[in-house]
Enzyme design. Structure first.
Site, PDB file in Angstrom:
ATOM      1  N   ASP A 180      74.626  -8.615  52.061  1.00 14.64           N
ATOM      2  CA  ASP A 180      74.898 -10.051  51.550  1.00 14.64           C
ATOM      3  C   ASP A 180      76.988  -9.760  50.854  1.00 14.64           C
ATOM      4  OD1 ASP A 180      74.740 -12.597  51.508  1.00 14.64           O
ATOM      5  OD2 ASP A 180      74.630 -12.410  49.505  1.00 14.64           O
ATOM      6  N   GLU A 185      78.679  -8.823  55.350  1.00 13.85           N
ATOM      7  CA  GLU A 185      79.479  -9.722  55.580  1.00 13.85           C
ATOM      8  C   GLU A 185      80.518  -9.435  54.041  1.00 13.85           C
ATOM      9  OE1 GLU A 185      78.370 -14.682  53.994  1.00 13.85           O
ATOM     10  OE2 GLU A 185      77.397 -12.603  52.647  1.00 13.85           O
TER      11      GLU A 185
END
Length: 553
Positions: free
Chosen positions: A204, A244
């Protein structure tokens, strides 16, 4: 490269399916999805053709950010089950030929994490330096990730009299990656889940993870990613890192490790995704063609992760202001459908007015682009959002399995569901798995067919993109070229039929185009030209088959 090499780097030809355990299937009737429920749906996913499950956070959490505020990196949210249930899902998935990757959210913790609870008790706490503290916020602060919800990335802790950094919400204090002990804890977390059988991690907010804490010189921040990749290879050589990284292409290339690699194996292509929506708004593939043409070559063992929609807002931050307003006007005309000034809180089918031709064209394009396709749960049946849920949560509604109570997700009373189910034209009465499994013309069967064609076309995952010249209007024609084969795909972004002549370049005499969606076989002209018809919003996949080609479609 040999066809047998494709198994070594499995992520280059994977079909990744993202799901949130708590909204997927409820087995015990408490209104919350769980691992036991997910286990009951593994065969459905295997039949669909999924080869890799990506599980959103399932860790213990106060759940103030849909589980991304984690209070125990080694735990399982008790609402979802326990470690035994988790391992059973992993084993069952492996038995059906699927790998599992999990979210690694180590940019921050919840403020309820024991580390932070200890850190804020005293400036002498052994965990104080696990976080980033300052006596006063810096004069020049970085912008908050959530404009309108947070006004600063620094929050005063009144008990200790210092400010802590939080790039995201104030209840998510940032970890101090300059601290070797924090890096060790991240490695231990990775090692723990690898030992339980996962095949990698979706990391993330990677740019925020490796960003140096304010006022700290880390040297090369990418060394952290290289360390994580080396650790991963030592513990499980087959495991992959999906990142990401919502940055311009040239900066994204650095997160692969440059031309030599050694950092992330996969990265989401945010730039092309956003250009796709601009092209859809204009019925013109030109913006997408420009974005795809700007894609830098990636290391041979890495790949782009292509996607149409994910679990967050549909971010448009890489478009300029005028382009963003154009997409807003087309697909989010109501202010309530927008968030943070940059994103849309809707799923694809409602944005396209439910037009099955446009929806199928988009997914055909997704699976035909070089790289690895990523689906968000419910996309395969055309689920919509629930406008009653504010912000990003509008697309995180329970999976719709049947037209029965709660869409077959749970037997609980409707008021006990983890999230409300849509009640409009995208309600389970109209959109559900059971109906579409028995309908050969359904979106579910179409996606299943796309996946099967993708799985027998490894050139898509391993090949290089070539934009093809043609004389048609509103059509994207591209080829994917690789040592194991060549494939041509055409997509009509307009509502009118198109007849076009495509130039394939020099081909061997006797070369034909084999339609991967039907029985058609077309001979290629002596100068590599072929004439093709496309229906409104039509699409075709064509394998370039030279004489003696023994591959089957």
């Amino acid at each position: 490269m040999r066809i047998t090499d494709t198994g070594d780097l499995w992520w280059k030809t994977a079909v990744i399916y993202c799901l949130d355990v708590e909204t997927y299937m409820d087995a015990n009737g408490d209104g919350i999805g769980d691992f036991a429920g997910l286990a009951q749906r593994i065969d459905y996913l295997a039949d669909l053709g999924i080869t890799c499950l990506w599980l959103m956070p399932f860790y213990p959490s106060p759940d103030r950010d849909d589980g991304y505020d984690i209070s125990d990196f080694y735990g399982i949210d008790p609402r979802l089950g326990n470690h035994g249930d988790f391992v059973e899902v992993i084993r069952t998935a492996h038995d059906r030929g699927m790998r599992v990757i999990v979210d690694l959210v180590v940019n921050h913790t919840s403020d309820k994490h024991p580390w932070f609870v200890s850190a804020r008790r005293s400036r002498s706490s052994p965990y104080r330096d696990f976080y980033v503290w300052r006596d006063e916020p810096p004069t020049h602060q970085q912008p908050t990730v959530f404009p309108g919800e947070e006004s600063s990335v620094w929050e005063l802790d009144e008990r200790s009299g210092q400010y802590f950094q939080h790039v995201f919400y104030r209840h998510q204090p940032d970890l101090n990656i300059a601290n070797p002990r924090v890096r060790d804890e991240i490695a231990k977390t990775i090692g723990f889940w690898l030992a339980l059988g996962v095949s990698g991690f979706r990391i993330d907010a990677v740019p925020f993870l490796i960003a140096p804490p304010h006022g700290v010189d880390l040297g090369d921040p990418h060394e952290l990613l290289r360390d994580l990749k080396r650790f991963l290879q030592r513990r499980a050589g087959h495991a992959a890192l999906l990142g990401e990284v919502n940055l311009p292409f040239d900066e994204q290339l650095q997160f692969f490790g440059g031309e030599r690699g050694g950092e992330l194996d996969l990265q989401f292509d945010f730039v092309s995704m956003q250009a796709l929506y601009l092209s859809l708004a204009r019925s013109d593939p030109a913006p997408l063609i420009a974005a795809l043409s700007a894609r830098p070559p990636v290391p041979s063992d890495a790949a782009w992760a292509n996607f149409v929609r994910n679990h967050d807002e549909l971010t448009l931050d890489k478009l300029n202001d005028a382009e963003r307003e154009e997409v807003f006007a087309a697909f989010a005309p109501d202010e309530t459908q927008r968030v943070y000034g940059r994103g849309i809180t809707r799923r694809l089918p409602p944005m396209l007015g439910g037009d099955p031709r446009r929806i199928r064209m988009v997914y055909s394009l997704l699976f035909s682009l070089p790289g690895t396709p990523v689906l968000f749960y419910g996309e395969e049946i055309g689920m919509g959002e629930n406008i009653e849920i504010p912000g990003r949560g509008s697309v995180r509604t329970p999976m719709q399995w049947t037209d029965g109570k709660n869409g077959g997700f749970s037997h609980a009373a409707r008021g006990r569901l983890v999230a409300p189910i849509p009640g409009d034209g995208y309600a389970p009465a109209h959109i559900n798995v059971q109906q579409q499994r028995n309908d050969d013309g359904s979106l579910l069967q179409f996606i299943r067919h796309l996946i099967s064609r993708y799985r027998v076309s490894p050139e898509i995952g391993w090949g290089d993109l070539e934009i093809l010249d043609h004389d048609g209007e509103g059509v994207l024609a591209h080829a994917v070229n690789s040592p194991v084969g060549r494939m041509v795909a055409l997509h009509n972004f307009t509502e009118v039929p198109v007849r076009l002549r495509v130039r394939l370049g020099t081909v061997q005499e006797g070369t034909a185009l084999i339609d991967l969606g039907g029985p058609t076989r077309m001979e290629v002209g002596p100068r590599g030209k072929v004439e093709i018809e496309l229906a409104p919003f039509g699409h075709r996949w064509l394998r370039v088959s030279p004489p003696g080609d023994t591959r089957i479609g």
